[in-house]
Design a protein around this motif. Structure first.
Motif, PDB file in Angstrom:
ATOM      1  N   THR A 196       0.835  -1.197   0.000  1.00  0.00           N
ATOM      2  CA  THR A 196       0.000   0.000   0.000  1.00  0.00           C
ATOM      3  C   THR A 196       0.865   1.241   0.000  1.00  0.00           C
ATOM      4  OG1 THR A 196      -1.805  -1.113   1.176  1.00  0.00           O
ATOM      5  CG2 THR A 196      -1.767   1.299   1.263  1.00  0.00           C
ATOM      6  N   ARG A 197       0.565   2.175  -0.905  1.00  0.00           N
ATOM      7  CA  ARG A 197       1.260   3.463  -0.990  1.00  0.00           C
ATOM      8  C   ARG A 197       0.610   4.407   0.031  1.00  0.00           C
ATOM      9  NH1 ARG A 197       1.818   6.070  -6.395  1.00  0.00           N
ATOM     10  NH2 ARG A 197       4.093   6.106  -6.135  1.00  0.00           N
ATOM     11  N   LEU A 198       1.237   4.537   1.170  1.00  0.00           N
ATOM     12  CA  LEU A 198       0.641   5.214   2.316  1.00  0.00           C
ATOM     13  C   LEU A 198       0.642   6.736   2.169  1.00  0.00           C
ATOM     14  CD1 LEU A 198      -0.420   5.165   5.261  1.00  0.00           C
ATOM     15  CD2 LEU A 198       1.978   5.184   6.000  1.00  0.00           C
ATOM     16  N   LEU A 199      -0.491   7.337   2.524  1.00  0.00           N
ATOM     17  CA  LEU A 199      -0.579   8.778   2.758  1.00  0.00           C
ATOM     18  C   LEU A 199      -0.575   8.973   4.266  1.00  0.00           C
ATOM     19  CD1 LEU A 199      -3.362   9.578   0.147  1.00  0.00           C
ATOM     20  CD2 LEU A 199      -0.878   9.793  -0.144  1.00  0.00           C
ATOM     21  N   ARG A 200       0.344   9.764   4.777  1.00  0.00           N
ATOM     22  CA  ARG A 200       0.569   9.835   6.214  1.00  0.00           C
ATOM     23  C   ARG A 200       0.247  11.229   6.745  1.00  0.00           C
ATOM     24  NH1 ARG A 200       7.152  10.630   6.864  1.00  0.00           N
ATOM     25  NH2 ARG A 200       7.170  12.707   5.935  1.00  0.00           N
ATOM     26  N   GLY A 201       0.252  11.345   8.078  1.00  0.00           N
ATOM     27  CA  GLY A 201       0.075  12.659   8.712  1.00  0.00           C
ATOM     28  C   GLY A 201      -1.338  13.172   8.551  1.00  0.00           C
ATOM     29  N   ALA A 202      -1.471  14.451   8.196  1.00  0.00           N
ATOM     30  CA  ALA A 202      -2.782  15.072   7.960  1.00  0.00           C
ATOM     31  C   ALA A 202      -3.220  14.742   6.539  1.00  0.00           C
ATOM     32  CB  ALA A 202      -2.703  16.580   8.163  1.00  0.00           C
ATOM     33  N   VAL A 203      -4.052  13.744   6.415  1.00  0.00           N
ATOM     34  CA  VAL A 203      -4.436  13.215   5.100  1.00  0.00           C
ATOM     35  C   VAL A 203      -5.791  13.794   4.698  1.00  0.00           C
ATOM     36  CG1 VAL A 203      -4.921  11.125   3.782  1.00  0.00           C
ATOM     37  CG2 VAL A 203      -3.148  11.100   5.557  1.00  0.00           C
ATOM     38  N   PRO A 204      -5.917  14.313   3.475  1.00  0.00           N
ATOM     39  CA  PRO A 204      -7.203  14.855   3.016  1.00  0.00           C
ATOM     40  C   PRO A 204      -8.292  13.788   3.024  1.00  0.00           C
ATOM     41  CG  PRO A 204      -5.436  15.429   1.498  1.00  0.00           C
ATOM     42  CD  PRO A 204      -4.867  14.431   2.453  1.00  0.00           C
ATOM     43  N   ARG A 205      -9.534  14.239   3.134  1.00  0.00           N
ATOM     44  CA  ARG A 205     -10.670  13.342   2.927  1.00  0.00           C
ATOM     45  C   ARG A 205     -11.634  14.032   1.976  1.00  0.00           C
ATOM     46  NH1 ARG A 205     -11.692  10.605   7.506  1.00  0.00           N
ATOM     47  NH2 ARG A 205     -13.603   9.845   6.563  1.00  0.00           N
ATOM     48  N   ILE A 206     -11.669  13.510   0.769  1.00  0.00           N
ATOM     49  CA  ILE A 206     -12.509  14.069  -0.283  1.00  0.00           C
ATOM     50  C   ILE A 206     -13.584  13.090  -0.735  1.00  0.00           C
ATOM     51  CG2 ILE A 206     -10.982  13.347  -2.159  1.00  0.00           C
ATOM     52  CD1 ILE A 206     -11.660  16.034  -3.547  1.00  0.00           C
ATOM     53  N   LEU A 207     -13.330  11.787  -0.600  1.00  0.00           N
ATOM     54  CA  LEU A 207     -14.284  10.795  -1.081  1.00  0.00           C
ATOM     55  C   LEU A 207     -15.563  10.760  -0.253  1.00  0.00           C
ATOM     56  CD1 LEU A 207     -11.831   7.897  -2.019  1.00  0.00           C
ATOM     57  CD2 LEU A 207     -13.052   9.415  -3.577  1.00  0.00           C
ATOM     58  N   ASP A 208     -15.551  11.370   0.944  1.00  0.00           N
ATOM     59  CA  ASP A 208     -16.777  11.528   1.729  1.00  0.00           C
ATOM     60  C   ASP A 208     -17.852  12.276   0.950  1.00  0.00           C
ATOM     61  OD1 ASP A 208     -16.223  10.186   4.065  1.00  0.00           O
ATOM     62  OD2 ASP A 208     -15.338  11.915   5.049  1.00  0.00           O
ATOM     63  N   ASP A 209     -17.422  13.127   0.024  1.00  0.00           N
ATOM     64  CA  ASP A 209     -18.355  13.958  -0.738  1.00  0.00           C
ATOM     65  C   ASP A 209     -18.966  13.221  -1.923  1.00  0.00           C
ATOM     66  OD1 ASP A 209     -17.737  16.063   0.979  1.00  0.00           O
ATOM     67  OD2 ASP A 209     -16.105  16.786  -0.310  1.00  0.00           O
ATOM     68  N   TYR A 210     -18.601  11.951  -2.100  1.00  0.00           N
ATOM     69  CA  TYR A 210     -19.078  11.179  -3.248  1.00  0.00           C
ATOM     70  C   TYR A 210     -19.633   9.844  -2.753  1.00  0.00           C
ATOM     71  CZ  TYR A 210     -16.399  14.658  -5.798  1.00  0.00           C
ATOM     72  OH  TYR A 210     -15.919  15.854  -6.278  1.00  0.00           O
ATOM     73  N   ASP A 211     -20.443   9.229  -3.573  1.00  0.00           N
ATOM     74  CA  ASP A 211     -21.024   7.940  -3.227  1.00  0.00           C
ATOM     75  C   ASP A 211     -19.987   6.863  -3.509  1.00  0.00           C
ATOM     76  OD1 ASP A 211     -22.716   5.895  -2.577  1.00  0.00           O
ATOM     77  OD2 ASP A 211     -23.821   5.924  -4.474  1.00  0.00           O
ATOM     78  N   TYR A 212     -19.052   6.680  -2.589  1.00  0.00           N
ATOM     79  CA  TYR A 212     -17.893   5.823  -2.822  1.00  0.00           C
ATOM     80  C   TYR A 212     -17.649   4.901  -1.644  1.00  0.00           C
ATOM     81  CZ  TYR A 212     -13.027   4.333  -3.214  1.00  0.00           C
ATOM     82  OH  TYR A 212     -11.879   3.574  -3.282  1.00  0.00           O
ATOM     83  N   THR A 213     -17.305   3.668  -1.950  1.00  0.00           N
ATOM     84  CA  THR A 213     -16.780   2.736  -0.958  1.00  0.00           C
ATOM     85  C   THR A 213     -15.587   2.001  -1.571  1.00  0.00           C
ATOM     86  OG1 THR A 213     -18.360   1.030  -1.673  1.00  0.00           O
ATOM     87  CG2 THR A 213     -18.966   2.360   0.246  1.00  0.00           C
ATOM     88  N   PHE A 214     -14.568   1.797  -0.756  1.00  0.00           N
ATOM     89  CA  PHE A 214     -13.396   1.052  -1.209  1.00  0.00           C
ATOM     90  C   PHE A 214     -13.749  -0.423  -1.325  1.00  0.00           C
ATOM     91  CE2 PHE A 214      -9.825  -1.704  -0.260  1.00  0.00           C
ATOM     92  CZ  PHE A 214      -8.836  -1.238  -1.121  1.00  0.00           C
TER      93      PHE A 214
END
Length: 336
Positions: free
Chosen positions: A182-200
């Motif tokens: 996994t290519r990790l995003l660390r620290g203060a990570v944005p959250r943008i997918l909350d605004d879309y109908d998305y599930t991993f």
């Protein structure tokens, strides 16, 4: 003989070289990987964490604090880290091993390949500083990590967009039978997918945003940039569809090709060299299906990249939101 330093030039602060990838005003979550791993470990006592002297810088320190008896500090020895994680998996544990991407891929490839991938052990390698998420130059910029690992059999490769992806991915990685990277995003990570109908969903690409004029096929933080660029382009009447490939391998060709086999211009967006990553995954899938059309890559060049302030580098190498918008508008003007 060198020129004397400019006394008016301000020294480059290290903070600028490790700046957050979040655009101004974006919501962020602190250490989403670490918090998600703690939550998963509360439900699965077989989960353990390991680090190669970088727990603080891979958000593994959150897990180490919550479960000190299930955390193992391996020191600056990435080969030993991978061998230990593989050995733990062989006994039935579910290891999450963290370090920097450059160290895992360039130094420990053989150990990942023969100790994890060949026996298909459930080891989850989670690595910070993928692509251009640091300004510290080629020694720390893992611009070719996906290209290095894509040819390894049995290995799943994940490139999450934001905190939402990471939070949802961790329990699925723990339940996956084989090894993952996994290519990790660390620290203060944005959250943008909350605004879309998305599930991993492990192994699946998702259409996050519809659009009739342009198609963006993206992965990692470049899905965030694709979504932001799409919102900006919409202000001038250009509707961009965004297809997010959180899983690079196995590649979900069915979903991706169903969206790009149209008359719309297609761009791939990735925080990785255009050699051996998402662009070539898409191009290869198109060739195998007999789809003959042009796609334009937006990604990092096939060269060692500069050190410097991270936002400046993203502008320089075309990864910023503004750069993506300019690229698309310029291309559409030329074809109008």
């Amino acid at each position: 003989m060198t020129d004397a330093p400019d006394k008016n030039m301000k020294p480059l602060r290290s903070a600028a070289m490790i700046a957050s990838i979040a655009d101004p005003g974006m919501r962020t979550t602190k250490a989403p990987f670490g918090e998600a791993l703690v939550k998963a470990a509360a439900e699965n006592e077989r989960i353990v964490g390991l680090s190669a002297d970088l727990a603080k810088y891979t958000d593994m320190h959150v897990f180490a604090k919550a479960y000190p008896d299930r955390f193992f500090q391996m020191g600056m020895a990435e080969q030993a880290l991978m061998m230990a994680a593989a050995g733990m998996a062989q006994t039935g544990l579910v290891p999450f091993a963290s370090t920097y991407s450059v160290f895992a891929t360039r130094r420990a490839y053989d150990f990942i390949c023969l100790d994890m991938a060949e026996p298909e052990l459930n080891v989850n390698i989670v690595c910070a500083l993928p692509g251009m998420t640091t300004g510290y130059g080629p020694s720390h910029q893992a611009t070719e990590d996906v290209a290095i690992l894509r040819g390894m059999p049995n290995l799943t490769i994940i490139d999450p967009c934001d905190a939402v992806d990471l939070e949802q991915a961790v329990p699925q990685l723990a339940a996956s039978p084989g090894p993952t990277y996994t290519r990790l995003l660390r620290g203060a990570v944005p959250r943008i997918l909350d605004d879309y109908d998305y599930t991993f969903e492990l192994g699946k690409a998702k259409v996050v945003r519809p659009g009739d004029d342009v198609v963006f096929v993206s992965s990692g933080l470049m899905t965030m940039r694709a979504l932001l660029a799409a919102e900006e382009l919409a202000k001038s009447g250009i509707e961009a569809e965004v297809v997010h490939c959180a899983t690079i391998k196995p590649f979900d060709a069915d979903t991706v090709l169903s969206r790009i086999d149209t008359d719309r211009p297609v761009y791939t967006l990735e925080n990785h060299t255009v050699v051996g990553g998402l662009f070539e995954s898409v191009a290869g899938a198109m060739a195998r299906r007999g789809i003959g059309r042009k796609i334009e890559p937006i990604g990092l060049p096939d060269e060692f990249l500069d050190a410097g302030a991270l936002p400046t580098l993203h502008d320089r190498y075309g990864l910023s939101t503004d750069s993506v918008v300019d690229t698309v508008r310029g291309a559409l003007r030329r074809t109008a």
